[in-house]
Enzyme design. Structure first.
Site: not given
Ligand code: NAP
Length: 481
Positions: A345, A234, A282, A318
């Site tokens: 995040a 987006l 990041k 963030d």
């Molecule tokens: P990331 O670095 O890939 O981390 C994802 C986390 O979720 C990791 O701890 C991962 O575990 C865990 N996870 C993924 N799939 C899982 C599952 N099926 N069961 C249990 N744990 C699971 O991603 P991120 O950057 O932190 O982003 C996380 C989410 O936040 C995303 O959906 C992103 O779009 C959203 N986000 C939103 C904003 C906003 O402005 N609203 C900003 C940033 C991020 P593992 O380490 O074991 O893989």
């Protein structure tokens, strides 16, 4: 300074469909329409050209160059010769075609696009090939190569001759998208849009509305979203709406990078002024910036870059973005906050909550990553992937679970919502299963769009010195959703 032309590629099962798509493309505002006669069952030059309102390129691509023409080379030559004779504005002929020289000679190169396509990558001898193509005498030289990285696009940039000859350079595949969106920066006379008739091609509507195609020139300042893979974010819709509203000659494009160096090389060559950073860069780019603010240093990750002369400055918006929907509504000091997930995040969320005085507990499936995030905020690891009953006031989903298309998925069992506030970072859909279950259990809910918009507003303000009008980025994001 004029912006390059927009060529919409059209095809269809038969000539009736092709002519309909041709006219639709004209109505969409195409400057040129590429008629892919190799993709129709009954190619007919006269029908293709009759009653057209827009200049066309007649293409009848051979299978050995990625096309689907089923007839002989003699038939192909007949089709292209007829198109020239009947006044087609351009015909496209492959450099490798045995008859290319004869066709060029027959019309002294006029109205001929001499093309080459490499669907595997960038050939090592590309500059020599392009030299040979230029000397063949066609009006326009078109080069399309599969870009496996942002860096691959730079080999196209190096082919430019400062406008001495007429060229079109295309990077195919997701990493080539900048060449499609920024033809003026790559020295191309036009860019192709369409219904994915070539790898990485996107619709004309998206190019015009979302990527300011009609406003971009070689002077337009470049910003982008660096990550991999990028999907359809987006962020371009939000940032380009803000640039447009501010009257700033700038564009924001996806920059799918193979690694941090890939982005930095590309950004240097194209003079990229700023970028949002997403998964998985990041932390890598935090380590590469020349100066980082206190928040990103605390989190160990950046989500925003800005160039100052030759230096890169890094920030993390963030953290502030996450706090925006909570600020003024909730007293975070002393609040028991549960964070689900331990990725990039979650790090920002944990720091935001901890620095606001909340007691943070991290729950994740990977105990080592959970321990790292806990350490960041001086907390003991919980050793669990879900919070125990009655242990939280605020719960934050910082995993991607529940993101479109997994609409029914949630990181929490429905019966486990026994706190006050549930905050989901996922913004697509706006109302996730996590939020639905939380609301049903009587929790206050906050969706991820608030944070997405707030962190983007901070980025835009840092880049151009003005905050977007309230509601503008949200509206752009909602329209895109
Ligand atoms: P990331 O670095 O890939 O981390 C994802 C986390 O979720 C990791 O701890 C991962 O575990 C865990 N996870 C993924 N799939 C899982 C599952 N099926 N069961 C249990 N744990 C699971 O991603 P991120 O950057 O932190 O982003 C996380 C989410 O936040 C995303 O959906 C992103 O779009 C959203 N986000 C939103 C904003 C906003 O402005 N609203 C900003 C940033 C991020 P593992 O380490 O074991 O893989």
């Amino acid at each position: 300074m004029s912006s390059p032309l927009l060529c919409i590629t059209v095809a269809g099962p038969d000539m009736t469909a092709l002519r309909r798509h041709r006219d639709e493309a004209a109505a969409q505002g195409a400057d040129l329409v590429e008629l892919r006669l190799d993709l129709v069952a009954d190619p007919d030059v006269t029908a293709a050209l009759a009653d057209r309102s827009t200049p066309v390129i007649v293409t009848c691509r051979a299978p050995w160059e990625g096309g689907q023409f089923k007839g002989s080379e003699e038939e192909r030559l007949r089709i292209l010769t007829a198109a020239l004779a009947q006044g087609a504005e351009y015909v496209d002929v492959e450099f490798k075609a045995g008859f290319a020289g004869a066709l060029i000679g027959s019309n002294r190169g006029r109205r001929i696009v001499l093309s080459m396509h490499d669907f595997d990558g960038v050939p090592g001898d590309l500059p020599e090939r392009v030299r040979a193509m230029r000397s063949a005498g066609a009006d326009v030289v078109k080069v399309a190569v599969q870009a496996q990285s942002l860096f691959d696009n730079l080999s196209l940039l190096e082919l430019g001759d400062g406008g001495a000859s007429r060229c079109v350079f295309v990077g195919m595949g997701p990493c080539g998208l900048p060449t499609r969106l920024l033809p003026a920066h790559f020295g191309s006379e036009w860019s192709y849009a369409g219904d994915a008739h070539a790898p990485g091609q996107i619709s004309a509507d998206c190019m015009i509305k979302e990527f300011r195609y009609r406003e971009n020139t070689e002077r337009t300042a470049l910003y982008g979203l660096v990550g991999y893979p990028l999907g359809h974010s987006l962020s371009p819709a939000m940032h380009n709406a803000a640039f447009r509203a501010a009257g700033v000659d700038a564009v924001y494009v996806p920059l799918p990078a193979a690694n941090a160096d890939d982005f930095l090389e590309f950004a240097k060559a194209l003079h990229v002024r700023g970028a949002s950073v997403t998964i998985p860069y990041k932390v890598d780019l935090f380590k590469r910036v020349d100066a980082a603010d206190q928040v990103s240093t605390q989190v160990g990750a950046v989500n925003t870059l800005k160039r100052r002369q030759t230096k890169w400055l890094g920030r993390n918006t963030d953290v502030n973005g996450f706090l925006a929907p909570l600020r003024g509504r909730h007293q975070l000091r002393g609040m028991r906050a549960a964070v689900l997930g331990a990725g990039g995040a979650a790090r920002g969320v944990a720091v935001a909550l901890s620095t606001s005085g909340a007691e943070v507990s991290v729950y994740a499936r990977n105990p080592d990553r959970a321990a790292e995030v806990s350490k960041l905020v001086n907390r003991k690891p919980t050793g669990r992937d879900l919070p125990p009953p009655k242990s939280w006031d605020l719960i934050v989903n910082a995993t991607p679970i529940g993101t479109f298309p997994d609409l029914g998925a949630s990181p929490m069992p429905a019966e486990a919502f026994d706190g006050r506030i549930a905050y989901d970072l996922v913004y697509n859909p706006a109302e996730t299963q996590f939020l639905k279950d939380a609301a049903a259990a009587g929790c206050e809910t906050i969706g991820g769009l608030d944070m997405l918009v707030a962190q983007a507003e901070d980025q835009s303000e840092w880049w151009i010195g003005r905050r977007p009008p309230a509601g503008l980025m949200r509206e752009a994001a909602m329209a895109r959703l």
